[in-house]
Enzyme design. Sequence first.
Site, PDB file in Angstrom:
ATOM      1  N   CYS A   2      -7.471  -2.938  -4.227  1.00 35.60           N
ATOM      2  CA  CYS A   2      -8.439  -2.133  -3.139  1.00 35.60           C
ATOM      3  C   CYS A   2      -8.896  -3.042  -2.293  1.00 35.60           C
ATOM      4  O   CYS A   2      -8.479  -4.139  -2.202  1.00 35.60           O
ATOM      5  CB  CYS A   2      -9.670  -1.690  -4.258  1.00 35.60           C
ATOM      6  SG  CYS A   2      -8.951  -0.750  -5.802  1.00 35.60           S
ATOM      7  N   ARG A  27      -4.649  -1.119   1.763  1.00 37.08           N
ATOM      8  CA  ARG A  27      -4.779  -1.642   0.366  1.00 37.08           C
ATOM      9  C   ARG A  27      -4.936  -0.609  -0.680  1.00 37.08           C
ATOM     10  O   ARG A  27      -5.072  -0.446  -1.802  1.00 37.08           O
ATOM     11  CB  ARG A  27      -5.876  -2.638   0.374  1.00 37.08           C
ATOM     12  CG  ARG A  27      -5.654  -3.703   1.254  1.00 37.08           C
ATOM     13  CD  ARG A  27      -6.620  -4.874   1.103  1.00 37.08           C
ATOM     14  NE  ARG A  27      -6.710  -5.263  -0.014  1.00 37.08           N
ATOM     15  CZ  ARG A  27      -6.200  -6.625  -0.614  1.00 37.08           C
ATOM     16  NH1 ARG A  27      -5.504  -7.183   0.448  1.00 37.08           N
ATOM     17  NH2 ARG A  27      -6.244  -7.049  -1.882  1.00 37.08           N
ATOM     18  N   TRP A  74      -7.589   2.155  -4.672  1.00 35.73           N
ATOM     19  CA  TRP A  74      -6.462   2.393  -5.302  1.00 35.73           C
ATOM     20  C   TRP A  74      -6.658   2.432  -6.603  1.00 35.73           C
ATOM     21  O   TRP A  74      -6.743   1.554  -7.375  1.00 35.73           O
ATOM     22  CB  TRP A  74      -5.311   1.610  -4.638  1.00 35.73           C
ATOM     23  CG  TRP A  74      -3.951   2.027  -5.343  1.00 35.73           C
ATOM     24  CD1 TRP A  74      -3.233   2.643  -4.600  1.00 35.73           C
ATOM     25  CD2 TRP A  74      -3.215   1.433  -6.601  1.00 35.73           C
ATOM     26  NE1 TRP A  74      -1.853   2.588  -5.404  1.00 35.73           N
ATOM     27  CE2 TRP A  74      -2.123   1.951  -6.454  1.00 35.73           C
ATOM     28  CE3 TRP A  74      -3.745   0.647  -7.415  1.00 35.73           C
ATOM     29  CZ2 TRP A  74      -1.149   1.860  -7.555  1.00 35.73           C
ATOM     30  CZ3 TRP A  74      -2.807   0.166  -8.403  1.00 35.73           C
ATOM     31  CH2 TRP A  74      -1.387   0.795  -8.468  1.00 35.73           C
ATOM     32  N   ASN A 100     -12.380  -5.447  -6.542  1.00 28.98           N
ATOM     33  CA  ASN A 100     -11.013  -5.235  -6.652  1.00 28.98           C
ATOM     34  C   ASN A 100     -10.307  -6.070  -7.917  1.00 28.98           C
ATOM     35  O   ASN A 100     -10.544  -7.308  -8.117  1.00 28.98           O
ATOM     36  CB  ASN A 100     -10.427  -6.017  -5.283  1.00 28.98           C
ATOM     37  CG  ASN A 100      -8.768  -5.893  -5.261  1.00 28.98           C
ATOM     38  OD1 ASN A 100      -8.343  -5.062  -5.992  1.00 28.98           O
ATOM     39  ND2 ASN A 100      -8.295  -6.932  -4.423  1.00 28.98           N
ATOM     40  N   GLY A 101      -9.607  -5.502  -8.596  1.00 24.51           N
ATOM     41  CA  GLY A 101      -8.919  -5.950  -9.820  1.00 24.51           C
ATOM     42  C   GLY A 101      -9.056  -5.156 -11.171  1.00 24.51           C
ATOM     43  O   GLY A 101      -9.235  -3.775 -10.930  1.00 24.51           O
ATOM     44  N   GLU A 482      17.576  -1.997  -1.397  1.00 22.14           N
ATOM     45  CA  GLU A 482      16.567  -1.803  -0.431  1.00 22.14           C
ATOM     46  C   GLU A 482      16.526  -0.468   0.323  1.00 22.14           C
ATOM     47  O   GLU A 482      15.269   0.038   0.497  1.00 22.14           O
ATOM     48  CB  GLU A 482      16.544  -3.187   0.666  1.00 22.14           C
ATOM     49  CG  GLU A 482      15.347  -2.904   1.516  1.00 22.14           C
ATOM     50  CD  GLU A 482      13.985  -2.870   0.954  1.00 22.14           C
ATOM     51  OE1 GLU A 482      13.146  -2.695   1.914  1.00 22.14           O
ATOM     52  OE2 GLU A 482      13.616  -3.168  -0.238  1.00 22.14           O
ATOM     53  N   LYS A 486      13.230   2.115  -0.005  1.00 26.94           N
ATOM     54  CA  LYS A 486      12.503   2.599   1.282  1.00 26.94           C
ATOM     55  C   LYS A 486      12.428   4.156   1.366  1.00 26.94           C
ATOM     56  O   LYS A 486      11.473   4.545   1.818  1.00 26.94           O
ATOM     57  CB  LYS A 486      13.307   1.973   2.542  1.00 26.94           C
ATOM     58  CG  LYS A 486      12.236   1.585   3.727  1.00 26.94           C
ATOM     59  CD  LYS A 486      11.211   0.793   3.212  1.00 26.94           C
ATOM     60  CE  LYS A 486      11.320  -0.380   2.699  1.00 26.94           C
ATOM     61  NZ  LYS A 486      10.571  -1.346   1.965  1.00 26.94           N
ATOM     62  N   GLU A 489      10.229   5.764  -1.308  1.00 25.52           N
ATOM     63  CA  GLU A 489       8.944   5.474  -1.250  1.00 25.52           C
ATOM     64  C   GLU A 489       8.055   6.088  -0.096  1.00 25.52           C
ATOM     65  O   GLU A 489       6.951   6.570  -0.008  1.00 25.52           O
ATOM     66  CB  GLU A 489       8.502   3.955  -1.364  1.00 25.52           C
ATOM     67  CG  GLU A 489       8.869   3.147   0.092  1.00 25.52           C
ATOM     68  CD  GLU A 489       8.614   1.804  -0.090  1.00 25.52           C
ATOM     69  OE1 GLU A 489       7.638   1.396  -0.649  1.00 25.52           O
ATOM     70  OE2 GLU A 489       9.512   0.844   0.352  1.00 25.52           O
ATOM     71  N   HIS A 505      32.391   4.106 -14.099  1.00 22.27           N
ATOM     72  CA  HIS A 505      32.033   3.587 -15.421  1.00 22.27           C
ATOM     73  C   HIS A 505      30.799   4.723 -15.994  1.00 22.27           C
ATOM     74  O   HIS A 505      29.867   4.303 -16.580  1.00 22.27           O
ATOM     75  CB  HIS A 505      31.593   2.408 -15.471  1.00 22.27           C
ATOM     76  CG  HIS A 505      32.430   1.433 -15.246  1.00 22.27           C
ATOM     77  ND1 HIS A 505      33.497   1.086 -16.259  1.00 22.27           N
ATOM     78  CD2 HIS A 505      32.811   0.494 -14.370  1.00 22.27           C
ATOM     79  CE1 HIS A 505      34.478   0.169 -15.768  1.00 22.27           C
ATOM     80  NE2 HIS A 505      34.202   0.044 -14.601  1.00 22.27           N
ATOM     81  N   LYS A 604      -0.553  -1.225  -0.399  1.00 16.26           N
ATOM     82  CA  LYS A 604       0.159  -2.544   0.232  1.00 16.26           C
ATOM     83  C   LYS A 604       0.086  -3.740  -0.737  1.00 16.26           C
ATOM     84  O   LYS A 604       1.338  -4.177  -0.916  1.00 16.26           O
ATOM     85  CB  LYS A 604      -0.553  -2.959   1.740  1.00 16.26           C
ATOM     86  CG  LYS A 604       0.203  -3.823   2.412  1.00 16.26           C
ATOM     87  CD  LYS A 604       1.523  -3.321   3.013  1.00 16.26           C
ATOM     88  CE  LYS A 604       2.273  -4.417   3.760  1.00 16.26           C
ATOM     89  NZ  LYS A 604       3.563  -4.131   4.169  1.00 16.26           N
TER      90      LYS A 604
END
Length: 609
Positions: A2, A27, A74, A100-101, A482, A486, A489, A505, A604
């Site tokens: 956050c 954030r 968040w 935040n946490g 990657e 990308k 997301e 396989h 982020k």
Amino acid sequence: MCGIVGYIGKRNSQEILLEGLKKLEYRGYDSAGVAVYTADGLQIKKAKGRIANLESKLDETPLNGSVGIGHTRWATHGKPSDVNSHPHTDNSMKFSVVHNGIIENYISLKEELTAKGHKFVSETDTEVISHLIADLYEGDILKAVQKAVKHMTGAFALGVLTEYEPDRLVAVRQASPLIIGIGEGENFIGSDIPAILEYTRNVFILNDGEMALLTRDGVELMTLEGNFISREMFHVDWDIVTAEKAGFDHFMLKEIYDQPKAYRDTMGSRISPDGLGVTLNELTITPEAIRNINRVHIVACGTAYHAGMVGKYVIEKLARIPVETDVASEYRYRSPIITKDTLVIVVSQSGETADTLAALREAKRCGAHVMAITNVVGSSVAREADDVITTWAGLEIAVASTKGYTSQLIAFYLLGLHLAQTLETQTSDEIKEAVKALKELPAQVEEILAQAEAIKVVAEELAKHDNLFFIGRGLDYAVAMEGSLKLKEISYIHSEAYAAGELKHGTLALIEDGVPVIALATQHELLEKTVSNIKEVKARGANVLGIAVEGELELQKSVDSTFVIPKTLDVLSPALAVIPLQLLSYYASLARGNDVDKPRNLAKSVTVE
């Protein structure tokens, strides 16, 4: 995860809090709120959704006052809602907290406080903090907070305001980032520097286990036990324009186009003036210690982990040292074999990634030399590592990392060459050739960006599909991982990346008529094998886009369409091959009408485990 902002001074705090929250919205953005001390006492406004929703509420009924705290969320505990939004308060509505946490023992604290008569209204762990501080308050907010944190376990950055002492703000840091901004007759709290950059360039960066008492006239730094701390002020040199879109439609697109500059800046003075080698003068690890390294562990999360996959290949190829890559969230739980001769490289764009920090601390506990690759000077990772290679990508705002990732690749190339020079595993001519090719990368990226419209056409077609696949071998597989991440997301298209040789396989069963496959084929030594794998998916109806190096005509005969990147050394190709994949993801997301910079459910900086 956050974002926190706080202000105490003479100006209208509501405006400053809102502007700060907008700078921190990357954030977290599922809800936001502010608490301001007004003529009517402590007043709180909160709203689910983007900060614009909060701003609309405040336009209707402004909060006038010169001290306040704000938060953009968040969610970790409790679904996004008005009631779960921060700031949180106690039953008396006299104490307000932004956090935040995660408070790991919040359930037991909640039970204790409920037994004392406290009534809770939200599903969050944060509400416990405001009740706990209220329960311990005896006329001094600083002492009440100090007592409260002794009862709390977990990760937390706090901003605390009480109606009883409106001339004081308290800030606390324990395993979540927090900075203090110093002004004239005013002071600030922020989770990150952009929140306050418009108002001051002088900051104190709090370390874990530290807190600050802010008044209009000054700031006192201290430990959680109340022992005062003297610290040098940090002056921020960033241009505030770097936090703006600079004319681009989205931050992500701007940051994709920033990459030639990020490459040049990250190389900077680290390439010797004669162009014959690299000079990582910032490293303290001695040549003798490098010669004693018997293994390297690269530890990171998400996009940084994919950079680490490239780093593994680079270090093994150039320096001939065995390398393991690990997802940070798994690393310390598998009891990794770490000795004093292990070099542990942690990679984090923000330098605050909780899992990566935990891995760093475990590696140090075991006696390893820890090297960090990060984009943020003064971050937790940068401060706690033994050595740091700072990437000079500049501020990255979009949640989906682009220039953060590629500047990490440049850092790995520089490190690989530095190790090779020290260990003499490459000849001077080979190093000179690699350095020359490295210096050519920024201009080659510009060549790729000039073809963005061609990629846009392909992306708009891909956006019509709900599933697609990436394949590649060697370094191409690392880039495929990657590229797939990308796309997932920000476009929400289901995508998987496979090592091309693994198709037979089992995963070949997923290929059916018309399914798009993006095949990376930039590794000259593996080209023949990759072409065979492409023919396997073509035979089952796949529509294949090939990412190839200019001049590789054989590949172009085997695919439906091709995007060509400039020729470079195989080991450097990821720094070019990923650029069209970034653009592909961006334009596919745009075609689907998504919020490119703020993909759903993501934030982020991941500062909780």
